[in-house]
Design an enzyme around this catalytic site. Structure first.
Site, PDB file in Angstrom:
ATOM      1  N   CYS A  43       0.836  -1.192   0.000  1.00  0.00           N
ATOM      2  CA  CYS A  43       0.000   0.000   0.000  1.00  0.00           C
ATOM      3  C   CYS A  43       0.874   1.246   0.000  1.00  0.00           C
ATOM      4  O   CYS A  43       1.991   1.242   0.520  1.00  0.00           O
ATOM      5  CB  CYS A  43      -0.910  -0.003   1.231  1.00  0.00           C
ATOM      6  SG  CYS A  43      -2.055   1.397   1.307  1.00  0.00           S
ATOM      7  N   ASP A  45       0.498   3.754   1.750  1.00  0.00           N
ATOM      8  CA  ASP A  45       0.500   4.349   3.089  1.00  0.00           C
ATOM      9  C   ASP A  45       1.931   4.583   3.571  1.00  0.00           C
ATOM     10  O   ASP A  45       2.763   3.671   3.558  1.00  0.00           O
ATOM     11  CB  ASP A  45      -0.247   3.424   4.057  1.00  0.00           C
ATOM     12  CG  ASP A  45      -0.567   4.089   5.380  1.00  0.00           C
ATOM     13  OD1 ASP A  45       0.373   4.517   6.071  1.00  0.00           O
ATOM     14  OD2 ASP A  45      -1.759   4.174   5.737  1.00  0.00           O
ATOM     15  N   ARG A  47       3.140   4.820   6.378  1.00  0.00           N
ATOM     16  CA  ARG A  47       3.515   4.138   7.616  1.00  0.00           C
ATOM     17  C   ARG A  47       3.968   2.698   7.392  1.00  0.00           C
ATOM     18  O   ARG A  47       4.254   1.981   8.348  1.00  0.00           O
ATOM     19  CB  ARG A  47       2.333   4.147   8.581  1.00  0.00           C
ATOM     20  CG  ARG A  47       1.860   5.535   8.981  1.00  0.00           C
ATOM     21  CD  ARG A  47       0.523   5.480   9.691  1.00  0.00           C
ATOM     22  NE  ARG A  47      -0.543   4.992   8.805  1.00  0.00           N
ATOM     23  CZ  ARG A  47      -1.792   4.763   9.181  1.00  0.00           C
ATOM     24  NH1 ARG A  47      -2.126   4.958  10.453  1.00  0.00           N
ATOM     25  NH2 ARG A  47      -2.687   4.336   8.317  1.00  0.00           N
ATOM     26  N   HIS A  99      -2.206  -3.890   5.040  1.00  0.00           N
ATOM     27  CA  HIS A  99      -2.020  -3.512   6.443  1.00  0.00           C
ATOM     28  C   HIS A  99      -3.379  -3.246   7.075  1.00  0.00           C
ATOM     29  O   HIS A  99      -4.317  -2.776   6.428  1.00  0.00           O
ATOM     30  CB  HIS A  99      -1.103  -2.297   6.575  1.00  0.00           C
ATOM     31  CG  HIS A  99      -1.655  -1.027   6.008  1.00  0.00           C
ATOM     32  ND1 HIS A  99      -2.311  -0.095   6.784  1.00  0.00           N
ATOM     33  CD2 HIS A  99      -1.669  -0.532   4.750  1.00  0.00           C
ATOM     34  CE1 HIS A  99      -2.687   0.926   6.024  1.00  0.00           C
ATOM     35  NE2 HIS A  99      -2.318   0.684   4.780  1.00  0.00           N
ATOM     36  N   CYS A 102      -6.134   0.004   6.830  1.00  0.00           N
ATOM     37  CA  CYS A 102      -5.909   0.597   5.511  1.00  0.00           C
ATOM     38  C   CYS A 102      -7.051   1.554   5.172  1.00  0.00           C
ATOM     39  O   CYS A 102      -8.230   1.174   5.179  1.00  0.00           O
ATOM     40  CB  CYS A 102      -5.816  -0.505   4.463  1.00  0.00           C
ATOM     41  SG  CYS A 102      -5.638   0.090   2.770  1.00  0.00           S
TER      42      CYS A 102
END
Length: 218
Positions: A43, A45, A47, A99, A102
């Site tokens: 992803c 993202d 993080r 994750h 999400c």
């Protein structure tokens, strides 16, 4: 007025100095070869950084990221990355890594509009609809975690069915596809048990994976 990014350039220089101090040959070695064994499809993202999570150095993992770690057969970007990784770099493992928490998955589950990305998240919506009987009876938090995992499992299947992976297996190339889900709250990656190393395994592994999510009543 343009906001200065000088602090990022300063961080970069400090990082470069630190890397050379710890390993004088690091950048020379990195510049001369790229021989990763792993392709990470994850992803976007911020993080979920592939290298830090797996403890790998730059050059040891090839990375492709998009919103909600989706792999579809109309996405020439993802398919090109997979082909280069498999045919040119000869990676041995492809990891699809979602994750928990999400944003794309949660937006799909909650019916939230996010803009242009709604069109992309239709792929996740299809996963939700296809497995709604395994989701609808669950408490909200359990639904969220389950759909994050189910989305990964579906994308693993999509990767395994690409012509690139199928052709690699047909010619006997050593290649496995895996599915993980990463926990932002604890930093741990969960193996979803959907590893595939040949065409003959795809259907059984895929079917068995979803049996872990029992259907609710009619």
């Amino acid at each position: 007025m343009t906001t200065s990014l000088q602090h990022l350039l300063d961080n970069n220089r400090q990082w470069s100095v630190r890397m050379v101090r710890d390993d004088p040959a690091f950048f020379t070695r990195l510049a001369n070869q790229q021989t990763p064994k792993y392709l990470w499809i994850g992803c976007s993202d911020s993080r979920v950084p592939a290298n830090q999570i797996t403890g790998l150095d730059p050059g040891e993992v090839f990375v492709h990221r998009n919103v909600a770690n989706v792999v579809v057969h109309s996405d020439l970007n993802a398919l090109s990355v997979i082909q280069y990784a498999v045919d040119a770099l000869k990676v041995e493992h492809i990891m699809v890594v979602g994750h928990y928490g999400c944003g794309g998955v949660l937006a799909t589950l909650r019916g939230m509009r996010v803009g242009l990305a709604d069109n992309w998240l239709r792929h996740v919506h299809d996963v939700k609809v296809r497995h709604r009987r395994r989701l609808d009876h669950l408490p909200v938090l359990a639904q969220e975690d389950a759909l994050c995992e189910m989305n990964v499992i579906e994308q693993v299947g999509n990767v395994a069915l690409t012509n690139v992976v199928q052709d690699a297996w047909a010619r006997g190339q050593k290649l496995s596809v895996h599915g993980w889900c990463y926990g932002i709250k604890d930093g741990l990656a969960k193996d979803l048990g959907v590893s595939m190393s040949g065409s003959h395994e795809v259907v059984d592994v895929f079917r068995s994976a979803f049996k872990r999510y029992p259907r609710g009543g009619l």
